[in-house]
Design a protein around this motif. Sequence first.
Motif, mmCIF file in Angstrom:
data_model
loop_
_atom_site.group_PDB
_atom_site.id
_atom_site.type_symbol
_atom_site.label_atom_id
_atom_site.label_comp_id
_atom_site.label_asym_id
_atom_site.label_seq_id
_atom_site.Cartn_x
_atom_site.Cartn_y
_atom_site.Cartn_z
ATOM 1 N N ASP A 24 16.805 1.208 48.304
ATOM 2 C CA ASP A 24 17.952 0.290 48.208
ATOM 3 C C ASP A 24 17.518 -1.169 48.309
ATOM 4 N N ARG A 25 16.300 -1.436 48.758
ATOM 5 C CA ARG A 25 15.729 -2.805 48.806
ATOM 6 C C ARG A 25 14.586 -2.940 47.812
ATOM 7 N N LEU A 26 14.557 -2.088 46.825
ATOM 8 C CA LEU A 26 13.460 -2.053 45.841
ATOM 9 C C LEU A 26 12.102 -1.983 46.536
ATOM 10 N N GLY A 59 12.930 5.382 43.770
ATOM 11 C CA GLY A 59 14.071 4.731 43.134
ATOM 12 C C GLY A 59 13.675 3.934 41.902
ATOM 13 N N ARG A 60 14.403 2.855 41.639
ATOM 14 C CA ARG A 60 14.214 2.132 40.361
ATOM 15 C C ARG A 60 13.168 1.029 40.431
ATOM 16 N N GLY A 61 12.630 0.745 41.614
ATOM 17 C CA GLY A 61 11.631 -0.309 41.723
ATOM 18 C C GLY A 61 10.295 0.214 42.249
ATOM 19 N N CYS A 63 7.992 -2.198 43.975
ATOM 20 C CA CYS A 63 7.983 -2.914 45.255
ATOM 21 C C CYS A 63 8.388 -4.369 44.983
ATOM 22 N N ALA A 64 9.325 -4.886 45.783
ATOM 23 C CA ALA A 64 9.827 -6.261 45.590
ATOM 24 C C ALA A 64 9.136 -7.254 46.511
ATOM 25 N N GLY A 65 7.949 -6.881 47.019
ATOM 26 C CA GLY A 65 7.206 -7.819 47.867
ATOM 27 C C GLY A 65 7.803 -7.919 49.259
ATOM 28 N N GLN A 66 7.472 -9.007 49.918
ATOM 29 C CA GLN A 66 7.954 -9.230 51.288
ATOM 30 C C GLN A 66 9.476 -9.087 51.364
ATOM 31 N N ASP A 67 9.969 -8.345 52.345
ATOM 32 C CA ASP A 67 11.424 -8.261 52.563
ATOM 33 C C ASP A 67 11.886 -9.608 53.106
ATOM 34 N N LEU A 68 12.652 -10.308 52.280
ATOM 35 C CA LEU A 68 13.054 -11.672 52.652
ATOM 36 C C LEU A 68 14.090 -11.681 53.766
ATOM 37 N N ALA A 69 14.680 -10.526 54.066
ATOM 38 C CA ALA A 69 15.607 -10.453 55.209
ATOM 39 C C ALA A 69 14.850 -10.697 56.517
ATOM 40 N N GLU A 70 13.531 -10.484 56.490
ATOM 41 C CA GLU A 70 12.723 -10.711 57.707
ATOM 42 C C GLU A 70 12.370 -12.194 57.901
ATOM 43 N N ARG A 71 12.689 -13.031 56.934
ATOM 44 C CA ARG A 71 12.326 -14.451 57.033
ATOM 45 C C ARG A 71 13.563 -15.280 57.371
ATOM 46 N N LYS A 72 13.595 -15.807 58.582
ATOM 47 C CA LYS A 72 14.764 -16.575 59.047
ATOM 48 C C LYS A 72 14.583 -18.049 58.664
ATOM 49 N N GLY A 113 6.492 -10.272 43.606
ATOM 50 C CA GLY A 113 5.816 -10.872 44.748
ATOM 51 C C GLY A 113 4.571 -10.070 45.123
ATOM 52 N N ALA A 114 4.409 -9.849 46.427
ATOM 53 C CA ALA A 114 3.239 -9.098 46.875
ATOM 54 C C ALA A 114 3.213 -7.701 46.273
ATOM 55 N N GLY A 115 4.373 -7.184 45.880
ATOM 56 C CA GLY A 115 4.405 -5.873 45.225
ATOM 57 C C GLY A 115 3.647 -5.906 43.907
HETATM 58 O O1 T3D Z 1 6.628 -14.116 54.000
HETATM 59 C C1 T3D Z 1 5.420 -13.841 54.023
HETATM 60 O O2 T3D Z 1 4.944 -13.027 54.824
HETATM 61 C C2 T3D Z 1 4.538 -14.436 53.004
HETATM 62 C C3 T3D Z 1 4.177 -13.420 51.994
HETATM 63 C C4 T3D Z 1 4.949 -13.214 50.915
HETATM 64 C C5 T3D Z 1 4.711 -12.146 49.934
HETATM 65 C C6 T3D Z 1 5.838 -12.001 48.972
HETATM 66 O O3 T3D Z 1 5.989 -10.947 48.462
HETATM 67 S S1 T3D Z 1 6.863 -13.331 48.681
HETATM 68 C C7 T3D Z 1 7.908 -12.754 47.393
HETATM 69 C C8 T3D Z 1 9.081 -11.967 47.912
HETATM 70 N N1 T3D Z 1 9.786 -11.276 46.864
HETATM 71 C C9 T3D Z 1 10.557 -11.900 45.996
HETATM 72 O O4 T3D Z 1 10.704 -13.115 45.959
HETATM 73 C C10 T3D Z 1 11.322 -11.017 45.025
HETATM 74 C C11 T3D Z 1 12.795 -11.069 45.351
HETATM 75 N N2 T3D Z 1 13.540 -10.138 44.505
HETATM 76 C C12 T3D Z 1 13.842 -10.434 43.237
HETATM 77 O O5 T3D Z 1 13.500 -11.458 42.684
HETATM 78 C C13 T3D Z 1 14.661 -9.407 42.501
HETATM 79 O O6 T3D Z 1 15.321 -8.605 43.445
HETATM 80 C C14 T3D Z 1 13.806 -8.517 41.588
HETATM 81 C C15 T3D Z 1 13.287 -9.350 40.408
HETATM 82 C C16 T3D Z 1 12.633 -7.881 42.316
HETATM 83 C C17 T3D Z 1 14.683 -7.365 41.040
HETATM 84 O O7 T3D Z 1 15.850 -7.901 40.468
HETATM 85 P P1 T3D Z 1 17.054 -6.901 40.121
HETATM 86 O O8 T3D Z 1 18.116 -7.721 39.490
HETATM 87 O O9 T3D Z 1 16.519 -5.760 39.353
HETATM 88 O O10 T3D Z 1 17.555 -6.301 41.542
HETATM 89 P P2 T3D Z 1 18.357 -7.064 42.684
HETATM 90 O O11 T3D Z 1 19.802 -6.804 42.499
HETATM 91 O O12 T3D Z 1 17.910 -8.466 42.787
HETATM 92 O O13 T3D Z 1 17.827 -6.281 43.993
HETATM 93 C C18 T3D Z 1 18.383 -5.039 44.396
HETATM 94 C C19 T3D Z 1 18.600 -5.127 45.902
HETATM 95 O O14 T3D Z 1 17.311 -5.273 46.523
HETATM 96 C C20 T3D Z 1 19.414 -6.367 46.276
HETATM 97 O O15 T3D Z 1 20.174 -6.038 47.402
HETATM 98 P P3 T3D Z 1 21.771 -5.839 47.261
HETATM 99 O O16 T3D Z 1 22.322 -7.086 46.620
HETATM 100 O O17 T3D Z 1 21.928 -4.615 46.382
HETATM 101 O O18 T3D Z 1 22.239 -5.622 48.682
HETATM 102 C C21 T3D Z 1 18.349 -7.359 46.662
HETATM 103 O O19 T3D Z 1 18.798 -8.342 47.576
HETATM 104 C C22 T3D Z 1 17.319 -6.438 47.330
HETATM 105 N N3 T3D Z 1 16.003 -7.056 47.304
HETATM 106 C C23 T3D Z 1 15.228 -7.258 46.229
HETATM 107 N N4 T3D Z 1 14.111 -7.853 46.599
HETATM 108 C C24 T3D Z 1 14.172 -8.050 47.907
HETATM 109 C C25 T3D Z 1 15.388 -7.551 48.381
HETATM 110 N N5 T3D Z 1 15.744 -7.604 49.657
HETATM 111 C C26 T3D Z 1 14.855 -8.197 50.522
HETATM 112 N N6 T3D Z 1 13.674 -8.700 50.128
HETATM 113 C C27 T3D Z 1 13.280 -8.647 48.850
HETATM 114 N N7 T3D Z 1 12.068 -9.116 48.481
#
Ligand code: T3D
Length: 263
Positions: A24-26, A59-61, A63-72, A113-115
Amino acid sequence: MTEETPVLLSIESGIAKITLNRPDRLNAITVDLHAALIEAIDHIEADDSVRVMILTGAGRGFCAGQDLAERKVEDDAPLDLGYNVHTYYNPLVRRLKALRFPWIAAVNGVAAGAGASIALLADIVIATESARFNLSFVKIGLIPDSGGTWTLPHLVGQARARGVAMLGQPVPAVDAAAWGMIWKAVPDDEFLSEVAATATALAAAPTTAVMAVRDAIDDAWARSLDEQLDHERDQQRKMGLTEDYREGVRAFKAKRAPQFRGL
Ligand code: T3D
């Protein structure tokens, strides 16, 4: 491990499969997922039967990298992301690059992201045609980590690496395959059988030689041709002493399939 854990693990016929399991969080990476992933890798490495590892997502993803919910970021308290990279991501990357067997990233859907960086570390990357690689760190004001600034230019060259990482544009899997960023993009309905066939082939391969190939190719950029020739000579000396080499030549002469044991 149960369905509720952030990582699922199975081991069968020499093939270990790790599934990131927060669909559910990809499959975004939390501290708990990091710990479960390292635990799964520990388990696999302690199992002598394992000859190949698959990393995939539920599921459909992928890995979406770092869970941004953990970053305040709602207040002004400073965040030390360097600490997180140092404590979680860099050790994971080093671990994945030091596995004693080859591994496949089976990219079932979006890798962001990291994924995405982690997927590109794999020895073989197979993606569904509908998957995409988002090295989109810049979209949230970051740079690619988990090795992304190293793997990307090595795989696709500087021009494409700059375009992808500076613009943060998603790369469709089909383009990624055409650019040489990944091994293959396959039609979604052929994905599982392609991954299984590749894993089966690697599990039956001469593991010592396979890993020596991987290391030689990985390190080639850091050596001159002259140095690489010496490296090939030294490695070939080692390979010639393996049981798998003897089996390979015996099988060739007997016109039968070799039975490699990874020794
Ligand atoms: O912080 C550190 O420690 C530094 C290190 C960082 C490493 C990193 O990985 S930084 C990069 C973090 N990741 C991102 O920036 C990616 C964020 N996500 C997206 O851009 C998009 O979700 C995707 C392109 C991956 C997919 O888009 P889409 O339209 O197919 O799906 P969606 O609707 O955006 O996502 C589905 C759900 O997953 C959604 O939740 P909801 O609305 O159904 O409740 C979305 O918020 C959640 N989700 C997706 N990615 C993340 C996430 N929740 C938390 N963290 C995520 N990274």
